[in-house]
Design a protein around this motif. Sequence first.
Motif, short mmCIF file in Angstrom:
data_model
loop_
_atom_site.label_atom_id
_atom_site.label_comp_id
_atom_site.label_asym_id
_atom_site.label_seq_id
_atom_site.Cartn_x
_atom_site.Cartn_y
_atom_site.Cartn_z
N ARG A 38 0.85 -1.19 0.00
CA ARG A 38 0.00 0.00 0.00
C ARG A 38 0.88 1.24 0.00
O ARG A 38 1.91 1.28 0.67
CB ARG A 38 -0.88 0.03 1.24
N GLU A 56 -3.29 0.44 -3.61
CA GLU A 56 -2.93 -0.85 -3.03
C GLU A 56 -2.87 -1.89 -4.14
O GLU A 56 -3.65 -1.83 -5.08
CB GLU A 56 -3.96 -1.30 -2.01
N GLN A 91 -4.62 -7.78 -8.11
CA GLN A 91 -5.67 -6.77 -8.01
C GLN A 91 -5.07 -5.44 -7.58
O GLN A 91 -4.12 -5.41 -6.80
CB GLN A 91 -6.72 -7.19 -6.98
N GLN A 93 -6.22 -1.49 -6.18
CA GLN A 93 -7.30 -0.71 -5.60
C GLN A 93 -6.85 0.72 -5.40
O GLN A 93 -5.78 0.97 -4.88
CB GLN A 93 -7.67 -1.35 -4.25
N ALA A 95 -8.01 4.60 -3.89
CA ALA A 95 -8.95 5.23 -2.97
C ALA A 95 -8.51 6.66 -2.69
O ALA A 95 -7.33 7.00 -2.81
CB ALA A 95 -9.01 4.44 -1.67
#
Length: 100
Positions: A38, A56, A91, A93, A95
């Motif tokens: 992250r 992440e 994956q 991610q 945010a």
Amino acid sequence: MRARPNHDRTASPRFLDGVDRGRNNERKDNEYFSLDWRLSRPFKMGSKAEIVPTIEMFNTFNNANNINPLSTPALFNFDGFLRTGVGDPRQVQLAVKVTF
């Protein structure tokens, strides 16, 4: 009297030349590797507000981690606990969190 099937797949002898060959090592591949990371950094916006972008990545190297290949999954199970087959793919991610 019937003999029960031997479901244990431990090599015999388990210890060979002082080396432990492991329990159930012939049953399945127990290798697992997943690099997860992250990156986030807060930025001040005035005296009270703050914005924090985050990225992440899970399973960065896209390893095929087998998930419980020895059992049959339940007919109805929505919690993700009893899964079979290949594990989660790579994956990413993104945010953004804003506090004020």
